[in-house]
Design an enzyme around this catalytic site. Sequence first.
Site, PDB file in Angstrom:
ATOM      1  N   ARG A 149       8.019  35.203   6.871  1.00 48.61           N
ATOM      2  CA  ARG A 149       8.425  36.171   5.852  1.00 48.61           C
ATOM      3  C   ARG A 149       9.502  37.108   6.358  1.00 48.61           C
ATOM      4  O   ARG A 149      10.364  37.517   5.609  1.00 48.61           O
ATOM      5  CB  ARG A 149       7.225  37.015   5.402  1.00 48.61           C
ATOM      6  CG  ARG A 149       6.211  36.229   4.613  1.00 48.61           C
ATOM      7  CD  ARG A 149       4.983  37.032   4.384  1.00 48.61           C
ATOM      8  NE  ARG A 149       4.452  37.385   5.697  1.00 48.61           N
ATOM      9  CZ  ARG A 149       3.295  37.933   5.930  1.00 48.61           C
ATOM     10  NH1 ARG A 149       2.517  38.252   4.946  1.00 48.61           N
ATOM     11  NH2 ARG A 149       2.894  38.193   7.152  1.00 48.61           N
ATOM     12  N   SER A 191      -2.148  37.980   2.774  1.00 47.24           N
ATOM     13  CA  SER A 191      -3.594  38.168   2.641  1.00 47.24           C
ATOM     14  C   SER A 191      -3.987  39.571   3.073  1.00 47.24           C
ATOM     15  O   SER A 191      -4.898  40.175   2.500  1.00 47.24           O
ATOM     16  CB  SER A 191      -4.340  37.137   3.493  1.00 47.24           C
ATOM     17  OG  SER A 191      -4.128  35.851   3.012  1.00 47.24           O
ATOM     18  N   HIS A 244       1.062  31.244   0.219  1.00 44.86           N
ATOM     19  CA  HIS A 244       0.476  30.091   0.914  1.00 44.86           C
ATOM     20  C   HIS A 244       0.666  28.821   0.084  1.00 44.86           C
ATOM     21  O   HIS A 244       1.050  27.773   0.602  1.00 44.86           O
ATOM     22  CB  HIS A 244      -1.032  30.273   1.141  1.00 44.86           C
ATOM     23  CG  HIS A 244      -1.399  31.352   2.103  1.00 44.86           C
ATOM     24  ND1 HIS A 244      -2.378  32.282   1.826  1.00 44.86           N
ATOM     25  CD2 HIS A 244      -0.945  31.644   3.344  1.00 44.86           C
ATOM     26  CE1 HIS A 244      -2.504  33.104   2.855  1.00 44.86           C
ATOM     27  NE2 HIS A 244      -1.644  32.740   3.794  1.00 44.86           N
TER      28      HIS A 244
END
Length: 167
Positions: A91, A129, A17
């Site tokens: 990603r 996360s 992030h």
Amino acid sequence: MSTVVYPGSFDPVTVGHLDLIRRAAGIFDHVVVGVLVNSEKKTPLFSLEERVIMLKDACKGIPNVSVESFEGLLVDFVRAKGSDTIIRGLRALMDFEMELQLAQVNRIASDGIETLFLPTDPRYSDVSSSVVREFAKYRKALPEFVPENVLKAMVEKGIVESTKQED
């Protein structure tokens, strides 16, 4: 002045992030990191207030970044910030499928808000996360996945065990 909004739950914020925030800050005059309330489907590691505080701390060295929470529709938040652009990281191919659908819906719902995609730096392609939360279920930390302040908060809250070697 060009402003972009980078939305997410950031539970917790990861080094991936932060990389995206830094890169967006190099492209836009101002980056608003919008921390959204987690959906009822997720059990958060951190409260909304804690996530905002941790992100502000992690971003303190990036002068053109602000962090705030929001509820409701992302497109309404983007407009309220004086922006017409959302930035999202990708990603892998499966991220693209989900993000493309959201971008298209947001564009239709807002009559023109654009979503820009930045590919994740390959060093962070496995960082998420969700992975951090999964390891935390077993009280294991992934110190290479989160900023130092987040790791410290995870240890202090008893979410994970300390990663320091005892002498």
